[in-house]
Motif scaffolding. Sequence first.
Motif, mmCIF file in Angstrom:
data_model
loop_
_atom_site.group_PDB
_atom_site.id
_atom_site.type_symbol
_atom_site.label_atom_id
_atom_site.label_comp_id
_atom_site.label_asym_id
_atom_site.label_seq_id
_atom_site.Cartn_x
_atom_site.Cartn_y
_atom_site.Cartn_z
ATOM 1 N N ALA A 167 4.388 2.074 4.180
ATOM 2 C CA ALA A 167 5.500 2.764 4.825
ATOM 3 C C ALA A 167 5.024 3.951 5.643
ATOM 4 C CB ALA A 167 6.500 3.224 3.768
ATOM 5 N N PHE A 168 3.806 4.447 5.348
ATOM 6 C CA PHE A 168 3.319 5.650 6.029
ATOM 7 C C PHE A 168 1.976 5.395 6.699
ATOM 8 C CE2 PHE A 168 5.715 6.978 2.234
ATOM 9 C CZ PHE A 168 6.721 7.718 2.843
ATOM 10 N N LEU A 169 1.871 5.917 7.923
ATOM 11 C CA LEU A 169 0.625 5.800 8.676
ATOM 12 C C LEU A 169 0.244 7.178 9.203
ATOM 13 C CD1 LEU A 169 -1.537 4.133 10.350
ATOM 14 C CD2 LEU A 169 0.190 4.014 12.144
ATOM 15 N N VAL A 170 -1.012 7.579 8.967
ATOM 16 C CA VAL A 170 -1.491 8.811 9.594
ATOM 17 C C VAL A 170 -2.288 8.401 10.818
ATOM 18 C CG1 VAL A 170 -2.997 10.812 9.352
ATOM 19 C CG2 VAL A 170 -1.514 10.124 7.463
ATOM 20 N N SER A 171 -1.732 8.695 11.988
ATOM 21 C CA SER A 171 -2.417 8.315 13.219
ATOM 22 C C SER A 171 -1.877 9.149 14.380
ATOM 23 C CB SER A 171 -2.234 6.820 13.482
ATOM 24 O OG SER A 171 -3.135 6.391 14.474
ATOM 25 N N ARG A 198 -10.876 2.729 0.551
ATOM 26 C CA ARG A 198 -11.905 2.399 1.541
ATOM 27 C C ARG A 198 -11.601 1.089 2.262
ATOM 28 N NH1 ARG A 198 -16.803 2.278 -2.242
ATOM 29 N NH2 ARG A 198 -15.082 1.688 -3.607
ATOM 30 N N SER A 199 -10.723 0.276 1.648
ATOM 31 C CA SER A 199 -10.430 -1.007 2.306
ATOM 32 C C SER A 199 -9.549 -0.823 3.531
ATOM 33 C CB SER A 199 -9.774 -1.966 1.323
ATOM 34 O OG SER A 199 -8.566 -1.412 0.858
ATOM 35 N N ILE A 200 -8.984 0.397 3.693
ATOM 36 C CA ILE A 200 -8.214 0.664 4.906
ATOM 37 C C ILE A 200 -9.098 1.482 5.842
ATOM 38 C CG2 ILE A 200 -6.185 1.829 5.843
ATOM 39 C CD1 ILE A 200 -4.782 1.136 3.202
ATOM 40 N N GLU A 207 0.844 -1.194 0.000
ATOM 41 C CA GLU A 207 0.000 0.000 0.000
ATOM 42 C C GLU A 207 0.875 1.239 0.000
ATOM 43 O OE1 GLU A 207 -3.168 -0.557 -0.284
ATOM 44 O OE2 GLU A 207 -2.920 -2.714 0.063
ATOM 45 N N ILE A 208 0.314 2.326 -0.544
ATOM 46 C CA ILE A 208 1.075 3.572 -0.572
ATOM 47 C C ILE A 208 1.023 4.257 0.788
ATOM 48 C CG2 ILE A 208 1.183 5.873 -1.614
ATOM 49 C CD1 ILE A 208 -0.057 4.555 -4.147
ATOM 50 N N LEU A 209 -0.201 4.327 1.346
ATOM 51 C CA LEU A 209 -0.401 5.091 2.576
ATOM 52 C C LEU A 209 -1.471 4.409 3.414
ATOM 53 C CD1 LEU A 209 -0.344 7.774 4.290
ATOM 54 C CD2 LEU A 209 -1.976 8.703 2.674
ATOM 55 N N CYS A 210 -1.239 4.334 4.718
ATOM 56 C CA CYS A 210 -2.279 3.829 5.617
ATOM 57 C C CYS A 210 -2.954 5.012 6.296
ATOM 58 C CB CYS A 210 -1.679 2.892 6.660
ATOM 59 S SG CYS A 210 -1.292 1.275 5.992
ATOM 60 N N LEU A 211 -4.054 5.461 5.716
ATOM 61 C CA LEU A 211 -4.843 6.530 6.325
ATOM 62 C C LEU A 211 -6.260 6.000 6.388
ATOM 63 C CD1 LEU A 211 -4.701 10.292 5.486
ATOM 64 C CD2 LEU A 211 -6.871 9.167 5.761
#
Lengths: 411, 542
Positions: free
Chosen positions: A261-265, A244-246, A177-181
Amino acid sequence: MVAAALALSLATTGCGGGGDEPAASDSPAAKAAGGRLVIWADTKRTAALKPFADRFGQENGVTVEVQEIADEQQTTFVTASQQGSGPDVMVGAHDWIGNLVQNGAIDPVQLSAEQKAGFAEIALKAVTFNGQVYGVPYAMENVALIRNTDLAPQAPATVEDLVATGKRLKAEKKASEILCLQVGQSGDAYHLYPLYASAGGYLFGTGANGDYDPKDLGVGTPASVAAFEKIRALGEKGEGALKRSIGGENSIATFTAKKCAFLVSGPWAITDVKKAGLAYDISPVPGFAGGKPATPFVGVQAFYVAAKGKNKALAQEFVANYLTVPDLAVALYKAEPRPPALTAAFDQVKAEDADLDKFQAAGRDGAVLPAIPEMAAIWDPFGKAEAAIIGGADVATTVNAAAKTISGQIK
Amino acid sequence: MATQLTSAGPGRRAPHGGRHRTEPYIVRDSAPVTLTGLTAKVVLLGLAAGIAVWAAFPLVEARAWAGLAILAGTTAAIFYLYLTRRHVPAKYLVPGTLLLIAFQIFPILYTASTAFTNFGDGHRGNKAEAIVAIQTASVTQVPGSTEYALAVATTGDPATGPLVFLVTDPATRAVYAGNAAGLRALPEGEVTVNSAGKVTAARGYTVLDAGQASARSAEITAFAVPTPGGAIRSSGLSRAYEGKATREYAEACDCVRDTATGRTWTADEGAGAFVAADGERLAQGWKVGVGLANFSRVLTDSTISGPFLRTLLWNVAFAVGSVAATFALGLLCALALHTPRMRGRALYRVLLILPYAMPSFAMLLVWRDLFNTDFGLVNRLFGLDVDWLGGVWSARLAVVLVQMWLGFPYMFLVATGALQAIPRELTEASTVDGAGPWQSFRRVTLPLLMVALTPLLISSFAFNFNNFNAVYLTTEGGPFPADNPTAGATDLLITYTFRLAFGAAGAQYGFAAAISVFIFAIVALLSAVSFRRTRRQEELYA
C-alpha cells in the motif's frame, strides 16, 4: 589496410589527446558564421532543450547544438573536458559539483541578486559549493510516501502507524508487503535516508557556513548505531517492513501491482503509478514516533558552464542570462515531471499538476544531497551496511565496519 | 587485400639469372594488373590517405607533433609498401601488425604506464590547469558592488580590434568604457542605451553582436577592467560584475595564497596537490608520477590485501566451476545428440543454442530477479524460502548456475564439432574389443576430445576469471560480511578492483591500472601453466 590506417589514426589521436566525436567539427567556417555553442544533456532533456537552443541561436546569430549523452554523463563529461573535446554547457545533477570542481571541469556562474531571488532557496543552496554558485538549477526532486488510497485512505502520521496499517492489510490478504522501500542486496542510502534521519542519524555534519563538513562523519557515531537499531527492528528479523527482496528493479512494480500500500519514491515513479490506474496520494515520508522529522534528500538538476569549453562567454550568457526565464523550466518539466526550481515556473505548472506541490511539501525540510566529493565514499559502504542490518546482522559491528571503510577512503 | 594478390605474387622470388626462369613465374611476375585490382588498390590507398588527413587535424590542433610525425611516417610507409612490388611478406604482415600495435600493445603499455601515476579524479590535468582552476573558482563578487549591463565593443575591426567593455550602471544609467587601463565615464550624448540598460551604439566604438562576440569568446572571458576593489569581468555577453580572485598563485614560493585569510598552500610535487601547513589539500590537483606507490598500496593496505587471498581463491573456484559445469552439461547434451538413433536432432540443437543467442547482460538481470527471495521464480516454483543472493554459499551456487546456463551452449557447440571429427570406427573397434560404452567413452572418445578442447577450456577459464558482468549484474559481489563492506562473498578480483578503484572516492585510474597489472600477471601465470600441461597431453595422444 583501411582497418590498419584507421587503427593507426586511432592510436595516434589517442595519445595526442586529440578529438574523438563532437569536437572535430569545430571548423573555421563555423567560427566565421558567428560562433557555436554545444550543449550536452541526457536523452529525455535533449528533446526538450532543442527548441530553446534554436531560439537562443536565432536571437543571437549563433549555432547551438544539443547533443545527447545517453549514459555515464558525468564520467563522459569529465573525460571529454580533459581531452578538450567536451561541450560548452553541461546538464546534470547537483551532486556532481564536488567532483567537477576538483577536476577543474566547471566554472562558477555569477548570478545577480535578482536572478538568485527567482529560485527556490534549497535549489540555490544545492548548487552553491565553497561559497560559489556553480550551476543554474532547473528542477528539484526528493522522495515522498506514495500510497494506494484504496488500501490506505489515511496518510500515516508515524512509521509505527504505517507498519500497523501495512500489517493489517497483510493479515487481511489485501497486500503481501507492508512497505515498498527499495533496499536490494546492496542497500540504497538515498531511499533509506528519511528513516535514518528520523531515527537520529546523519551522514555529514554541517560547518558554520551551512556547508557539509567532511571531517564530521556521522556514520559510526553512537547516534548512527541507535538509528540503525531502529532500522533493524523494521527489517527482516523484526517487523518485516524493510526487505532486501525489494530493490530498485521491483519496488515501483510491486506497488503498481497492488502488493503493497505504501511506496517511498520520487516524481519519476508517478508516470508508472498513473499508468497503472491506481488511486494514489502523496504525503511526506513519516518519521518514527517521538523521533526527528524524516527529512528526505533534495537533489537538483542544473546547467553548468564547462571550464574547458571553447565558447565560455556565450555559454555564460546562455546559462546565467537566458535560462533564468520560466518558459524553459516549464518545457523541461513537460519532458519529465520534476518540480521546476524556478519559483515562477513552479507556480505556472502547479495549477495543472497537484502532485508537484505535494512532492515539494514532502521535501520542504529536506536535506540538500551532499555535493562534496567525500560523499562518493559513503554510498557504497553505507548501502552494504544497510542491507546487512536489514537482513539481521549485528548493528554495532556492521556500522563500525562501514565507518572504518568510509573514513579510510576520505582520509 | 585484393591489391596484394594482383600486384605481387611469389614471383618476386624468381631467380633473376634468366636461365632458371620458368614459364609460370614470368606470367605471374609481369602482370595481371586487372582493372578490379587496380581500382581496389586506388580506393583502399585513397581511404588510407583520407583517414590520415582526418586524423591529422586534431593532432595539429593539439600540437602533438610527435604523434603527427608517427602518423605521417606510417602513412608514407603504407604507400611505399603497397606501391612497390617488393617486400611481399610485409604486405601481408603490416595490416595485422598495425592492428596489434593499436589495439593490443598500446592499451597494455598505456595501462602499465598509468599504474605509475596518480591519474584519477582531482588529478587529471597538469599543474598549470590546476592553478587556472583554483584561481577561476576563487573569483567572487565584491560584496555590495554594482551589477552592470554589458555591451562588448571595440575601437577597431570587430574581429581583431582592441576590446572595450561598455558597462551601464542600472541605477544611474551612467555609461562607462572599460579596458585594461580602467573605467572611463562616457558623456551621455555619445551613447544610445536600450530599455534593458544595454548600450546599443556609442560614438567611436563598434558594438559587437553576439555572433562577433562569441567568436572572441576566450578574449572576453579573460578580459578584466581593473577597479579599486577588484576587476570588472563579464558574466556572459550582457552582464558584468565586479569580482575579485581571492586565491592567487605565486611563483616565488610555488604556493597558492588566499588574499582574504592569508592562508597558503604549497605545491607538493610528490602528491600533485597544493597542501597547507596543517595538511589540508586544495581539491584541484594535478597528475604526477608516484613510482611504485600504487603497487605497494595493493600489498600493504590491509583492507585490500586482507581479503585478497580469499577473493583470489573464490575467483579461481568460480572460473574452474563455471568451466567445469558448462563443459559437463554441454558435453552431455552433445553426446546425447550425437547418437544417430535420436530423432529431431536439428530441432534440439536449435533449442539448446538459444541461451547463447540472447544478450547475456539482459539474461543476467533476469536471473538476478529469478533468484529474488520473495518474488523470484526459483523459490516460487520449488516452494522454497531460500535467500539465494543473501547467503554466502547459496549466492556462490547461484552465480555458477547462471554461468552454467549462459555458457553450456558454447561448450555444446564445440563438443558437437569435436565429436563429429572423431571417426566412429574407433569406438566401434573398442566395442569389438569388448569395451562397454562407458569404457570406450572414458578411454577413447574423451582423451581425443580433450586434445581438441583443452585450449578452448583454458581460454574459457581466462574469460571467466575476469567475467565482470556475471557477478556485477547478479550479486554485485554480495553478500557482504557485516564487518567488511569492501569484499563480498561472490566478488571476483575484477569486481573487487572495480569497487576499490571506482566505487568509492571517485575514479582512481592509476590505482586501478596497478591492480590490473597484478590480475594480468595472475591470469598469464595460470594460463601459461595450463598450456604447458596441455602440450604434454598433446604429445601423449598425438
